[in-house]
Design a protein around this motif. Structure first.
Motif, PDB file in Angstrom:
ATOM      1  N   LYS A  64       8.841 -45.133 -23.549  1.00  0.00           N
ATOM      2  CA  LYS A  64       8.593 -43.732 -23.248  1.00  0.00           C
ATOM      3  C   LYS A  64       9.246 -43.387 -21.915  1.00  0.00           C
ATOM      4  O   LYS A  64       9.784 -44.263 -21.236  1.00  0.00           O
ATOM      5  CB  LYS A  64       7.094 -43.449 -23.189  1.00  0.00           C
ATOM      6  N   GLN A  65       9.158 -42.124 -21.537  1.00  0.00           N
ATOM      7  CA  GLN A  65       9.621 -41.721 -20.224  1.00  0.00           C
ATOM      8  C   GLN A  65       8.480 -41.897 -19.220  1.00  0.00           C
ATOM      9  O   GLN A  65       7.319 -41.627 -19.548  1.00  0.00           O
ATOM     10  CB  GLN A  65      10.106 -40.274 -20.249  1.00  0.00           C
TER      11      GLN A  65
ATOM     12  N   SER B 179       5.825 -41.252 -16.506  1.00  0.00           N
ATOM     13  CA  SER B 179       5.099 -39.999 -16.290  1.00  0.00           C
ATOM     14  C   SER B 179       4.025 -40.090 -15.210  1.00  0.00           C
ATOM     15  O   SER B 179       3.282 -39.138 -15.015  1.00  0.00           O
ATOM     16  CB  SER B 179       4.467 -39.538 -17.610  1.00  0.00           C
TER      17      SER B 179
ATOM     18  N   ASN C 124      13.268 -38.961 -11.506  1.00  0.00           N
ATOM     19  CA  ASN C 124      12.365 -38.904 -12.663  1.00  0.00           C
ATOM     20  C   ASN C 124      11.994 -37.471 -13.017  1.00  0.00           C
ATOM     21  O   ASN C 124      11.839 -37.140 -14.194  1.00  0.00           O
ATOM     22  CB  ASN C 124      11.113 -39.734 -12.401  1.00  0.00           C
TER      23      ASN C 124
ATOM     24  N   CYS D 122      15.053 -36.065 -14.994  1.00  0.00           N
ATOM     25  CA  CYS D 122      15.140 -36.670 -16.329  1.00  0.00           C
ATOM     26  C   CYS D 122      14.319 -37.956 -16.280  1.00  0.00           C
ATOM     27  O   CYS D 122      14.667 -38.882 -15.550  1.00  0.00           O
ATOM     28  CB  CYS D 122      16.589 -36.975 -16.699  1.00  0.00           C
ATOM     29  N   GLY D 123      13.245 -37.990 -17.027  1.00  0.00           N
ATOM     30  CA  GLY D 123      12.311 -39.114 -16.963  1.00  0.00           C
ATOM     31  C   GLY D 123      12.954 -40.463 -17.227  1.00  0.00           C
ATOM     32  O   GLY D 123      13.675 -40.628 -18.207  1.00  0.00           O
ATOM     33  N   HIS D 124      12.675 -41.415 -16.339  1.00  0.00           N
ATOM     34  CA  HIS D 124      13.155 -42.785 -16.524  1.00  0.00           C
ATOM     35  C   HIS D 124      12.551 -43.363 -17.804  1.00  0.00           C
ATOM     36  O   HIS D 124      11.420 -43.041 -18.171  1.00  0.00           O
ATOM     37  CB  HIS D 124      12.764 -43.660 -15.330  1.00  0.00           C
ATOM     38  N   ILE D 125      13.278 -44.230 -18.441  1.00  0.00           N
ATOM     39  CA  ILE D 125      12.811 -44.865 -19.671  1.00  0.00           C
ATOM     40  C   ILE D 125      12.138 -46.187 -19.300  1.00  0.00           C
ATOM     41  O   ILE D 125      12.695 -46.992 -18.550  1.00  0.00           O
ATOM     42  CB  ILE D 125      13.987 -45.123 -20.634  1.00  0.00           C
TER      43      ILE D 125
ATOM     44  N   TYR E 223      12.831 -51.253 -17.630  1.00  0.00           N
ATOM     45  CA  TYR E 223      13.125 -49.854 -17.347  1.00  0.00           C
ATOM     46  C   TYR E 223      14.623 -49.601 -17.357  1.00  0.00           C
ATOM     47  O   TYR E 223      15.424 -50.514 -17.156  1.00  0.00           O
ATOM     48  CB  TYR E 223      12.526 -49.414 -16.006  1.00  0.00           C
TER      49      TYR E 223
ATOM     50  N   CYS F 263      17.237 -43.016 -15.213  1.00  0.00           N
ATOM     51  CA  CYS F 263      18.098 -41.875 -15.515  1.00  0.00           C
ATOM     52  C   CYS F 263      18.518 -41.233 -14.196  1.00  0.00           C
ATOM     53  O   CYS F 263      17.667 -40.854 -13.395  1.00  0.00           O
ATOM     54  CB  CYS F 263      17.356 -40.852 -16.371  1.00  0.00           C
TER      55      CYS F 263
ATOM     56  N   MET G 144      16.689 -44.025 -24.335  1.00  0.00           N
ATOM     57  CA  MET G 144      17.382 -43.159 -23.386  1.00  0.00           C
ATOM     58  C   MET G 144      18.282 -42.170 -24.122  1.00  0.00           C
ATOM     59  O   MET G 144      18.287 -40.969 -23.813  1.00  0.00           O
ATOM     60  CB  MET G 144      18.190 -43.993 -22.392  1.00  0.00           C
TER      61      MET G 144
ATOM     62  N   LYS H 282      16.301 -39.396 -25.561  1.00  0.00           N
ATOM     63  CA  LYS H 282      15.594 -38.546 -24.596  1.00  0.00           C
ATOM     64  C   LYS H 282      16.523 -37.802 -23.646  1.00  0.00           C
ATOM     65  O   LYS H 282      16.051 -37.108 -22.749  1.00  0.00           O
ATOM     66  CB  LYS H 282      14.607 -39.393 -23.766  1.00  0.00           C
TER      67      LYS H 282
END
Length: 176
Positions: A5-6, A8, A52, A55-58, A69, A72, A126, A129
């Motif tokens: 997931k990203q 959060s 983050n 664009c949220g890190h994976i 991880y 992004c 990635m 997303k």
């Protein structure tokens, strides 16, 4: 079970930084550098959080713990990390006029979870997303880091160019 997931939460970002610390070149033995791969860039919480938010890190999670991880890094952060500035200069020369790419700022999988497909799944997540309109992932790998370079090429990255920076030879690679 591992899921992707990203990132959060602050706790997840702290876990990214913890995993990063364990895998920085300065934290590894010569044997580990050659056989396990290594990380070059050390991020601050401030920059990690700002990246983050864009664009949220994976992340790969198992039992609530970050075990891998892929960061992004939107091109707007080109000047944020000194050691990466030459990479952005070279990318912009190589893809002149193209702005719909995301830089994968760093990827890491916990030593205990390597060889289980997590690396590939971080990149698949990635790709899925990426913000609307982005169609390419670009990154660079220190050519001494053969484990990382071979792993990237095995999942479909292609060579874009090589360059020298700070006495190191880097390979810029991309996946569309």
């Amino acid at each position: 079970m591992i899921y992707y997931k990203q990132a959060s939460s602050t706790q997840e970002l702290e876990q990214i930084l913890s995993l990063q610390q364990k895998n920085l070149a300065k934290s590894l033995t010569t044997d580990e550098l050659e056989n396990e791969g290594f990380l070059t860039v050390e991020h601050s919480m401030e920059i990690l959080q700002a990246m983050n938010e864009e664009c949220g890190h994976i992340i790969a999670l198992e039992d609530g713990e970050v075990i891998g991880y892929a960061l992004c890094m939107h091109p707007k952060f080109a000047d944020s990390i000194e050691v990466l500035q030459p990479m952005f200069v070279e990318i912009n020369k190589a893809v002149a006029g193209k702005s719909n790419y995301m830089v994968m700022g760093q990827i890491c999988v916990s030593k205990s979870h390597r060889g289980k497909g997590i690396f590939r799944n971080l990149y698949l997540t990635m790709k899925n997303k990426l913000p609307e309109g982005f169609d390419t992932i670009i990154t660079e790998v220190d050519e001494k880091n053969q484990r990382s370079l071979q792993a990237h090429l095995a999942i479909g990255f292609k060579n874009l160019k090589s360059h020298m920076s700070n006495g190191q030879k880097w390979r810029i690679i991309l996946m569309e």
